[in-house]
Scaffold this active site. Structure first.
Site, PDB file in Angstrom:
ATOM      1  N   LYS A  63       0.847  -1.194   0.000  1.00  0.00           N
ATOM      2  CA  LYS A  63       0.000   0.000   0.000  1.00  0.00           C
ATOM      3  C   LYS A  63       0.884   1.246   0.000  1.00  0.00           C
ATOM      4  CE  LYS A  63      -4.628   0.329   2.037  1.00  0.00           C
ATOM      5  NZ  LYS A  63      -5.397   0.459   3.291  1.00  0.00           N
TER       6      LYS A  63
HETATM    7  O1  G3P Z   1      -8.689   1.158   4.251  1.00  0.00           O
HETATM    8  C1  G3P Z   1      -8.819   2.497   4.656  1.00  0.00           C
HETATM    9  C2  G3P Z   1      -9.694   2.567   5.856  1.00  0.00           C
HETATM   10  O2  G3P Z   1      -9.167   1.767   6.894  1.00  0.00           O
HETATM   11  C3  G3P Z   1      -9.894   3.974   6.367  1.00  0.00           C
HETATM   12  O3  G3P Z   1     -11.098   3.967   7.060  1.00  0.00           O
HETATM   13  O4  G3P Z   1     -12.761   4.749   8.706  1.00  0.00           O
HETATM   14  O5  G3P Z   1     -10.312   5.330   8.970  1.00  0.00           O
HETATM   15  O6  G3P Z   1     -11.676   6.381   7.143  1.00  0.00           O
HETATM   16  P1  G3P Z   1     -11.485   5.156   8.034  1.00  0.00           P
END
Ligand code: G3P
Length: 215
Positions: A84
């Site tokens: 990533k």
């Molecule tokens: O894969 C990206 C994800 O983990 C981000 O999620 O909820 O932190 O915006 P969030």
């Protein structure tokens, strides 16, 4: 549509695997930081052994050389490791190098269609637009997904649209309507997808009637 589990927690991954709903896994530094007493590479290795599909492991270097170095180290962990990389100039340069070496790359922290075009041209296997975070600032994350899917359909890029930052089942439904390739979600969202009060009520009623019948 592929379902990836967005978690570095082994129990979350195991539960999704048992459900048959883990086509892959995505992690990031914040998700990994939630797991205590672990080694990053070992946790990734364990997760890679739990699923057949791609497992995203994010570099923490911000410079091109550091990203390539860390990406190559991560790629050695298992064949299903997906490196990533953030959507920055250094991340795009590193993406091109790693992709040309045959390493799967997930270009993450995407917030615009312009960025998504760059990710595809850099050879990314996956592009990760963060729909929840776009919603958080009052815009409509799923509109970005629709725009990216439309643009990608005009070209023969191999980059798959991986909907990330998913907060609820409606994100999954909209992603399916749009035709996104992958949705990565916390296990909680997967649970919300199968839980319905009328299903529970229906099962209870069937069991009560069956018990009454004496059959
Ligand atoms: O894969 C990206 C994800 O983990 C981000 O999620 O909820 O932190 O915006 P969030």
């Amino acid at each position: 549509m592929k379902f990836f589990i967005d978690s570095a927690n082994l129990d979350d991954v195991r539960k999704a695997v048992e459900l048959g709903m883990a086509d892959g896994v995505t992690t990031n530094p914040s998700l990994m930081a939630k797991e205590t007493g672990i080694s990053f590479h070992q946790q990734i290795a364990t997760i890679c052994g739990m699923v057949d599909g791609p497992v995203s492991a994010e570099v923490t270097a911000l410079d091109y050389a550091g990203m390539v170095k860390q990406g190559r180290e991560l790629a050695k962990i298992a064949a299903n490791v997906t490196v990533k990389l953030p959507l920055t100039p250094d991340g795009l340069r590193a993406c091109r190098v790693l992709a040309d070496e045959g390493t799967m790359v997930n270009v993450t922290l995407c917030f615009s269609a312009a960025q998504a075009i760059l990710g595809a041209k850099a050879g990314a296997s996956f592009i990760s637009p963060f729909v929840g975070r776009i919603d958080d600032v009052g815009e409509h994350g799923m509109s970005l997904i629709a725009e990216i899917v439309e643009i990608y359909s005009n070209y023969d890029w191999d980059t798959e649209v991986l909907v990330a930052s998913v907060r609820h089942p409606t994100h999954v439904l909209e992603a399916a309507r749009i035709g996104a390739d992958v949705v990565t979600m916390p296990f909680k969202v997967l649970e919300q997808m199968y839980k319905h009060p009328l299903t529970t009520i229906g099962i209870d009623q069937f069991m009560a009637d069956w018990k009454k019948s004496g059959l």
